[in-house]
Design a protein around this motif. Structure first.
Motif, short mmCIF file in Angstrom:
data_model
loop_
_atom_site.label_atom_id
_atom_site.label_comp_id
_atom_site.label_asym_id
_atom_site.label_seq_id
_atom_site.Cartn_x
_atom_site.Cartn_y
_atom_site.Cartn_z
N ALA A 67 -2.53 -5.10 -8.45
CA ALA A 67 -2.67 -6.53 -8.76
C ALA A 67 -3.90 -6.80 -9.62
O ALA A 67 -3.91 -7.74 -10.42
CB ALA A 67 -2.73 -7.35 -7.46
N GLN A 68 -4.94 -5.98 -9.46
CA GLN A 68 -6.16 -6.14 -10.27
C GLN A 68 -6.04 -5.43 -11.62
O GLN A 68 -6.97 -5.49 -12.43
CB GLN A 68 -7.38 -5.62 -9.51
N GLY A 69 -4.95 -4.73 -11.84
CA GLY A 69 -4.72 -4.08 -13.13
C GLY A 69 -5.08 -2.60 -13.16
O GLY A 69 -5.24 -2.03 -14.24
N CYS A 70 -5.16 -1.96 -11.99
CA CYS A 70 -5.43 -0.53 -11.96
C CYS A 70 -4.23 0.21 -12.54
O CYS A 70 -3.09 0.00 -12.11
CB CYS A 70 -5.71 -0.05 -10.53
N ARG A 71 -4.48 1.03 -13.52
CA ARG A 71 -3.39 1.75 -14.17
C ARG A 71 -3.45 3.25 -13.97
O ARG A 71 -2.50 3.97 -14.29
CB ARG A 71 -3.32 1.42 -15.65
N ARG A 91 -7.07 -2.15 -16.58
CA ARG A 91 -6.74 -2.69 -17.89
C ARG A 91 -7.92 -3.46 -18.48
O ARG A 91 -8.08 -3.50 -19.70
CB ARG A 91 -5.52 -3.61 -17.79
N THR A 92 -8.73 -4.07 -17.61
CA THR A 92 -9.85 -4.89 -18.07
C THR A 92 -11.09 -4.61 -17.23
O THR A 92 -11.00 -4.14 -16.09
CB THR A 92 -9.55 -6.39 -17.96
N ALA A 93 -12.24 -4.94 -17.77
CA ALA A 93 -13.50 -4.84 -17.02
C ALA A 93 -13.49 -5.81 -15.84
O ALA A 93 -14.08 -5.53 -14.80
CB ALA A 93 -14.68 -5.11 -17.94
N GLU A 94 -12.82 -6.96 -16.00
CA GLU A 94 -12.76 -7.93 -14.91
C GLU A 94 -12.03 -7.37 -13.71
O GLU A 94 -12.42 -7.60 -12.56
CB GLU A 94 -12.09 -9.23 -15.38
N GLY A 95 -10.95 -6.63 -13.94
CA GLY A 95 -10.22 -6.01 -12.84
C GLY A 95 -11.09 -5.01 -12.10
O GLY A 95 -11.11 -4.97 -10.87
N GLY A 97 -14.32 -5.10 -12.03
CA GLY A 97 -15.37 -5.88 -11.37
C GLY A 97 -14.90 -6.50 -10.07
O GLY A 97 -15.64 -6.54 -9.08
N THR A 98 -13.68 -7.00 -10.05
CA THR A 98 -13.12 -7.58 -8.82
C THR A 98 -13.00 -6.50 -7.74
O THR A 98 -13.31 -6.74 -6.57
CB THR A 98 -11.75 -8.21 -9.10
N THR A 99 -12.59 -5.30 -8.14
CA THR A 99 -12.49 -4.21 -7.18
C THR A 99 -13.88 -3.79 -6.70
O THR A 99 -14.07 -3.52 -5.52
CB THR A 99 -11.74 -3.02 -7.80
N MET A 100 -14.85 -3.80 -7.60
CA MET A 100 -16.23 -3.50 -7.22
C MET A 100 -16.72 -4.49 -6.17
O MET A 100 -17.30 -4.11 -5.16
CB MET A 100 -17.13 -3.55 -8.46
N GLU A 101 -16.44 -5.75 -6.38
CA GLU A 101 -16.85 -6.80 -5.43
C GLU A 101 -16.19 -6.58 -4.07
O GLU A 101 -16.83 -6.69 -3.02
CB GLU A 101 -16.45 -8.17 -6.00
N ARG A 102 -14.90 -6.26 -4.07
CA ARG A 102 -14.17 -6.05 -2.82
C ARG A 102 -14.65 -4.80 -2.09
O ARG A 102 -14.83 -4.81 -0.88
CB ARG A 102 -12.67 -5.97 -3.09
N PRO A 129 -14.03 -0.90 -17.94
CA PRO A 129 -12.81 -0.93 -17.13
C PRO A 129 -12.73 0.18 -16.08
O PRO A 129 -11.70 0.35 -15.44
CB PRO A 129 -11.70 -0.76 -18.17
N PHE A 130 -13.81 0.93 -15.90
CA PHE A 130 -13.83 2.02 -14.92
C PHE A 130 -14.55 1.59 -13.66
O PHE A 130 -15.66 1.05 -13.72
CB PHE A 130 -14.55 3.26 -15.47
N PHE A 131 -13.95 1.84 -12.51
CA PHE A 131 -14.61 1.66 -11.22
C PHE A 131 -14.70 3.04 -10.59
O PHE A 131 -13.71 3.76 -10.51
CB PHE A 131 -13.82 0.71 -10.32
#
Length: 164
Positions: A67-71, A91-95, A97-102, A129-131
């Protein structure tokens, strides 16, 4: 017809078949082929999972990651320090970042990447875009600095050698 032309015509199908076989052997059945130099200085990952195969590595989080765009998820078991390394590609740095926050919570510490959260047992960081999750083996007695230094090596490789 000249003999050399006849030989060339007869060899063309064999050359095509050889190229097809070589290409097929470089492709993994569980995900896309790993580009050479994916992470400079690191071996080929033990797992290279596309978004539809995330369940093979993450328990219960696959749907949220998609859902956050992990590919893509790449996994290594490191020996020095003994740790699990996961690089999740979004797909994006925002995705990412959201996973980093979670995963890491709202606090941040000094560390690699554009944002990081480090402790004695784990380093989380985001670079574009890397976590990245680097989880020390619980039985290992390695300093937090050693773990953070290894995370810095991963960050350096992502900045200079990642081709996804």
């Amino acid at each position: 017809m000249p003999r050399w032309l006849l030989g060339l015509l007869l060899a063309a199908p064999l050359a095509g078949l050889s190229a097809w076989v070589v290409h097929g052997s470089a492709t993994r059945s569980h995900g896309p082929a790993v580009p050479i130099g994916l992470l400079a200085g690191f071996p080929v990952p033990e797992a290279d999972l596309s978004a539809d195969k995330l369940e093979d590595r993450v328990d219960g989080a696959a749907e949220a990651l998609r859902a956050q765009g992990c590919r893509r998820l790449l996994y290594w078991r490191l020996a020095d320090p003994p740790a699990d390394l996961e690089v999740l590609v979004f797909r994006t740095a925002e995705g990412a970042g959201t996973t980093m926050e979670r995963e890491a919570g709202p606090g941040r510490t000094a560390g690699p990447g554009e944002e990081a959260q480090a402790s004695d047992q784990v380093v989380y960081f985001r670079r574009g875009p890397f976590f990245v999750r680097l989880l020390l083996d619980p039985a290992a007695s390695v300093s937090a600095e050693t773990l953070t230094r290894k995370a810095g090596e991963v960050d350096q490789a992502l900045r200079h050698g990642a081709r996804l």
